[in-house]
Scaffold this active site. Structure first.
Site, PDB file in Angstrom:
ATOM      1  N   GLU A 196       4.847  -4.867   7.348  1.00 22.90           N
ATOM      2  CA  GLU A 196       4.186  -3.701   7.957  1.00 22.90           C
ATOM      3  C   GLU A 196       4.316  -3.785   9.659  1.00 22.90           C
ATOM      4  O   GLU A 196       4.555  -2.008   9.890  1.00 22.90           O
ATOM      5  CB  GLU A 196       3.283  -3.897   8.152  1.00 22.90           C
ATOM      6  CG  GLU A 196       2.124  -4.604   6.455  1.00 22.90           C
ATOM      7  CD  GLU A 196       1.607  -5.421   5.908  1.00 22.90           C
ATOM      8  OE1 GLU A 196       3.010  -6.208   6.257  1.00 22.90           O
ATOM      9  OE2 GLU A 196       0.933  -5.629   4.837  1.00 22.90           O
TER      10      GLU A 196
ATOM     11  N   GLU B 181      -0.386  -9.530  -0.234  1.00 21.21           N
ATOM     12  CA  GLU B 181      -1.969 -10.079   0.172  1.00 21.21           C
ATOM     13  C   GLU B 181      -2.183 -10.230  -1.079  1.00 21.21           C
ATOM     14  O   GLU B 181      -3.329 -11.027  -1.337  1.00 21.21           O
ATOM     15  CB  GLU B 181      -2.142  -8.189   0.922  1.00 21.21           C
ATOM     16  CG  GLU B 181      -2.078  -8.610   2.103  1.00 21.21           C
ATOM     17  CD  GLU B 181      -2.016  -7.637   2.801  1.00 21.21           C
ATOM     18  OE1 GLU B 181      -1.679  -6.291   2.727  1.00 21.21           O
ATOM     19  OE2 GLU B 181      -2.577  -7.924   4.302  1.00 21.21           O
TER      20      GLU B 181
ATOM     21  N   GLY C 250       0.746  -5.406   1.464  1.00 21.86           N
ATOM     22  CA  GLY C 250      -0.312  -5.252   0.075  1.00 21.86           C
ATOM     23  C   GLY C 250      -0.086  -6.254  -1.321  1.00 21.86           C
ATOM     24  O   GLY C 250      -1.212  -6.875  -1.674  1.00 21.86           O
TER      25      GLY C 250
ATOM     26  N   ALA D  49       1.206  -1.339  -0.454  1.00 19.04           N
ATOM     27  CA  ALA D  49      -0.152  -0.100   0.379  1.00 19.04           C
ATOM     28  C   ALA D  49       1.239   0.997   0.205  1.00 19.04           C
ATOM     29  O   ALA D  49       1.943   1.386   0.122  1.00 19.04           O
ATOM     30  CB  ALA D  49      -1.189   0.305   1.257  1.00 19.04           C
TER      31      ALA D  49
HETATM   32  N1  DAK Z   1       4.675   2.871  -0.749  1.00 17.02           N
HETATM   33  C1  DAK Z   1       4.637   4.474  -1.397  1.00 17.02           C
HETATM   34  N2  DAK Z   1       6.184   4.831  -2.588  1.00 17.02           N
HETATM   35  C2  DAK Z   1       6.638   3.272  -2.616  1.00 17.02           C
HETATM   36  C3  DAK Z   1       6.479   2.083  -1.711  1.00 17.02           C
HETATM   37  C4  DAK Z   1       5.200   2.401  -1.415  1.00 17.02           C
HETATM   38  N3  DAK Z   1       4.875   0.771  -0.036  1.00 17.02           N
HETATM   39  N4  DAK Z   1       7.455   1.237  -2.239  1.00 17.02           N
HETATM   40  C5  DAK Z   1       8.086   1.988  -2.909  1.00 17.02           C
HETATM   41  N5  DAK Z   1       7.632   3.551  -3.354  1.00 17.02           N
HETATM   42  C6  DAK Z   1       8.399   4.668  -3.816  1.00 17.02           C
HETATM   43  C7  DAK Z   1       9.708   5.099  -3.027  1.00 17.02           C
HETATM   44  O1  DAK Z   1       9.192   5.947  -2.141  1.00 17.02           O
HETATM   45  C8  DAK Z   1      11.091   5.820  -4.324  1.00 17.02           C
HETATM   46  O2  DAK Z   1      10.048   6.986  -4.340  1.00 17.02           O
HETATM   47  P1  DAK Z   1      11.197   7.671  -4.718  1.00 17.02           P
HETATM   48  O3  DAK Z   1      11.195   7.893  -3.339  1.00 17.02           O
HETATM   49  O4  DAK Z   1      12.072   7.890  -5.634  1.00 17.02           O
HETATM   50  O5  DAK Z   1       9.965   9.405  -5.027  1.00 17.02           O
HETATM   51  C9  DAK Z   1      10.382   4.414  -5.594  1.00 17.02           C
HETATM   52  O6  DAK Z   1       8.966   3.705  -5.000  1.00 17.02           O
HETATM   53  C10 DAK Z   1      11.245   3.705  -5.569  1.00 17.02           C
HETATM   54  O7  DAK Z   1      11.210   2.739  -3.928  1.00 17.02           O
HETATM   55  P2  DAK Z   1      13.150   3.034  -3.764  1.00 17.02           P
HETATM   56  O8  DAK Z   1      14.274   3.665  -4.284  1.00 17.02           O
HETATM   57  O9  DAK Z   1      12.556   2.335  -1.875  1.00 17.02           O
HETATM   58  O10 DAK Z   1      13.850   1.706  -4.508  1.00 17.02           O
HETATM   59  P3  DAK Z   1      14.461   0.156  -4.447  1.00 17.02           P
HETATM   60  O11 DAK Z   1      14.946  -0.846  -4.582  1.00 17.02           O
HETATM   61  O12 DAK Z   1      15.550   0.961  -3.004  1.00 17.02           O
HETATM   62  O13 DAK Z   1      13.555  -0.283  -2.493  1.00 17.02           O
HETATM   63  C11 DAK Z   1      11.905  -1.551  -1.894  1.00 17.02           C
HETATM   64  C12 DAK Z   1      12.473  -2.025  -2.705  1.00 17.02           C
HETATM   65  C13 DAK Z   1      10.955  -2.667  -1.882  1.00 17.02           C
HETATM   66  C14 DAK Z   1      12.663  -2.362  -0.946  1.00 17.02           C
HETATM   67  C15 DAK Z   1      11.891  -0.081  -0.819  1.00 17.02           C
HETATM   68  O14 DAK Z   1      11.140   0.835  -2.293  1.00 17.02           O
HETATM   69  C16 DAK Z   1      10.466  -0.834   0.189  1.00 17.02           C
HETATM   70  O15 DAK Z   1      11.504  -1.095   1.428  1.00 17.02           O
HETATM   71  N6  DAK Z   1       9.228  -0.195  -0.166  1.00 17.02           N
HETATM   72  C17 DAK Z   1       8.207   0.293   0.674  1.00 17.02           C
HETATM   73  C18 DAK Z   1       7.838  -2.006   1.083  1.00 17.02           C
HETATM   74  C19 DAK Z   1       6.929  -1.585   1.930  1.00 17.02           C
HETATM   75  O16 DAK Z   1       7.541  -1.252   3.607  1.00 17.02           O
HETATM   76  N7  DAK Z   1       5.537  -2.246   2.014  1.00 17.02           N
HETATM   77  C20 DAK Z   1       4.332  -2.825   2.624  1.00 17.02           C
HETATM   78  C21 DAK Z   1       4.500  -1.105   2.753  1.00 17.02           C
HETATM   79  S1  DAK Z   1       2.825  -1.393   4.138  1.00 17.02           S
HETATM   80  C22 DAK Z   1      -4.120  -1.588   5.970  1.00 17.02           C
HETATM   81  C23 DAK Z   1      -4.845  -1.592   4.217  1.00 17.02           C
HETATM   82  C24 DAK Z   1      -3.089  -2.530   4.036  1.00 17.02           C
HETATM   83  C25 DAK Z   1      -1.819  -1.855   4.415  1.00 17.02           C
HETATM   84  C26 DAK Z   1      -2.007  -1.974   5.485  1.00 17.02           C
HETATM   85  C27 DAK Z   1      -2.959  -1.608   6.655  1.00 17.02           C
HETATM   86  N8  DAK Z   1      -5.711  -0.968   6.237  1.00 17.02           N
HETATM   87  C28 DAK Z   1      -5.698   0.501   6.595  1.00 17.02           C
HETATM   88  C29 DAK Z   1      -6.022  -1.816   7.792  1.00 17.02           C
HETATM   89  C30 DAK Z   1      -1.232  -2.302   3.512  1.00 17.02           C
HETATM   90  C31 DAK Z   1       0.225  -1.947   4.342  1.00 17.02           C
HETATM   91  C32 DAK Z   1       1.508  -1.922   3.167  1.00 17.02           C
HETATM   92  O17 DAK Z   1       1.725  -2.496   2.381  1.00 17.02           O
END
Ligand code: DAK
Length: 262
Positions: free
Chosen positions: A132, A112, A109, A64
């Site tokens: 998360e 998921e 997400g 997400a």
């Molecule tokens: N959200 C927003 N932007 C994201 C993103 C994300 N999940 N993942 C990557 N990006 C963006 C980065 O910010 C970057 O943008 P700029 O800074 O260049 O503007 C661009 O994509 C490229 O990412 P990186 O530069 O970080 O690329 P790398 O190859 O260095 O790293 C990575 C890739 C996948 C390891 C890293 O980007 C990363 O750790 N991303 C976050 C992964 C993550 O934590 N995913 C889980 C997200 S939380 C809910 C409903 C749903 C959910 C929760 C609650 N309710 C409300 C009940 C779900 C939550 C999630 O999914």
């Protein structure tokens, strides 16, 4: 409006691509809304027998959208979670099989979303995880529910509590993905699998999906009753007569390949 979700049709295969590579296909309100609309369109297409879901660029879906979630309050967070879960559930209950062709990061997400699909084929480059808890939240698109159902509670708890990212081979060993393939073969393998499914009675495949998905939510006695009812339903379709006649006559079955009820 830019197309954050693309979809195309190749014969009887529908291919949905999440197309927001600059943010690693992160799921924000717009991406989710377009996915929802895309599912509406696919549902109406009676000539699609299998759907493939993939991502553009180096991610399947990196989760997400963290930047969008950052300022939310509890009520808004709940609304976002409920909306995503509803859309994922729509995919899960589509009458045709959905194959996730996981090209890269499937995190939060993204994992998921992949789990809401029927079958997961992963590129060797794919990475999986539920990170998360490191962001101060729980998985919110049914990760706490689908992951333990898929790989068992112990392995799911380890992944969710540590938030660790695993490679495709480990995901295969855990039963999270069906197959791991070379990146350049990913779409061909997914399409080949789709073609293998499409040769069969679409009606019987759709009813099998329903029996498996609905039966998994029930106790074994009720699930067996459900299976018997669904088995009976097969005899309402001309596919049953055609499939069995073809066997008896030693020829290939010619099924009516449309999801329209005969
Ligand atoms: N959200 C927003 N932007 C994201 C993103 C994300 N999940 N993942 C990557 N990006 C963006 C980065 O910010 C970057 O943008 P700029 O800074 O260049 O503007 C661009 O994509 C490229 O990412 P990186 O530069 O970080 O690329 P790398 O190859 O260095 O790293 C990575 C890739 C996948 C390891 C890293 O980007 C990363 O750790 N991303 C976050 C992964 C993550 O934590 N995913 C889980 C997200 S939380 C809910 C409903 C749903 C959910 C929760 C609650 N309710 C409300 C009940 C779900 C939550 C999630 O999914």
């Amino acid at each position: 409006m830019s197309r954050l979700i693309k979809w195309e049709k190749e014969g009887a295969i529908g291919i949905i691509t999440i197309n927001s590579p600059a943010t690693l296909n992160a799921l924000n309100t717009q991406v989710l809304a377009q996915l929802d609309e895309c599912i509406d369109e696919v549902e109406k297409e009676e000539s699609i027998g299998v759907l493939i879901l993939t991502g553009e660029g180096k991610a399947f879906v990196a989760g997400a959208d963290i930047k969008e979630m950052l300022p939310l309050d509890a009520k808004q967070g709940e609304k976002l979670g409920a909306n995503g879960s509803r859309i994922f559930r729509r995919l899960e209950t589509l009458p045709m099989p959905v194959i996730a062709a996981i090209n890269g990061f499937a995190l939060g997400g993204g994992n998921e979303l992949a789990m809401a699909c029927d079958i997961r084929i992963a590129s060797e480059k794919a990475k999986f995880g539920q990170p998360e808890v490191g962001l101060g939240i729980t998985p919110g698109f049914a990760g706490t529910q689908r992951l333990p159902r898929l790989i068992g509670p112990a392995a799911a708890k380890e992944l969710i509590y540590t938030g660790k990212i695993i490679g495709a081979q480990e995901a295969k060993e855990l039963g999270l993905v069906n197959r791991v393939v070379a990146p350049e073969e990913l779409m061909d393998v997914a399409k080949g699998l789709a073609e293998d499914i499409l040769k069969n009675s679409w009606n019987a495949v759709a009813l099998s999906k329903k029996a498996i998905n609905d039966g998994l939510q029930l106790d074994i006695e009720s699930a067996m009753d459900l299976e018997a009812k669904i088995f009976g339903e097969c005899f309402l379709s001309p596919d049953q007569k055609e499939g069995m006649s073809a066997f008896v006559e030693k020829r290939s079955a010619k099924f009516n390949h449309s999801r329209r009820k005969a």
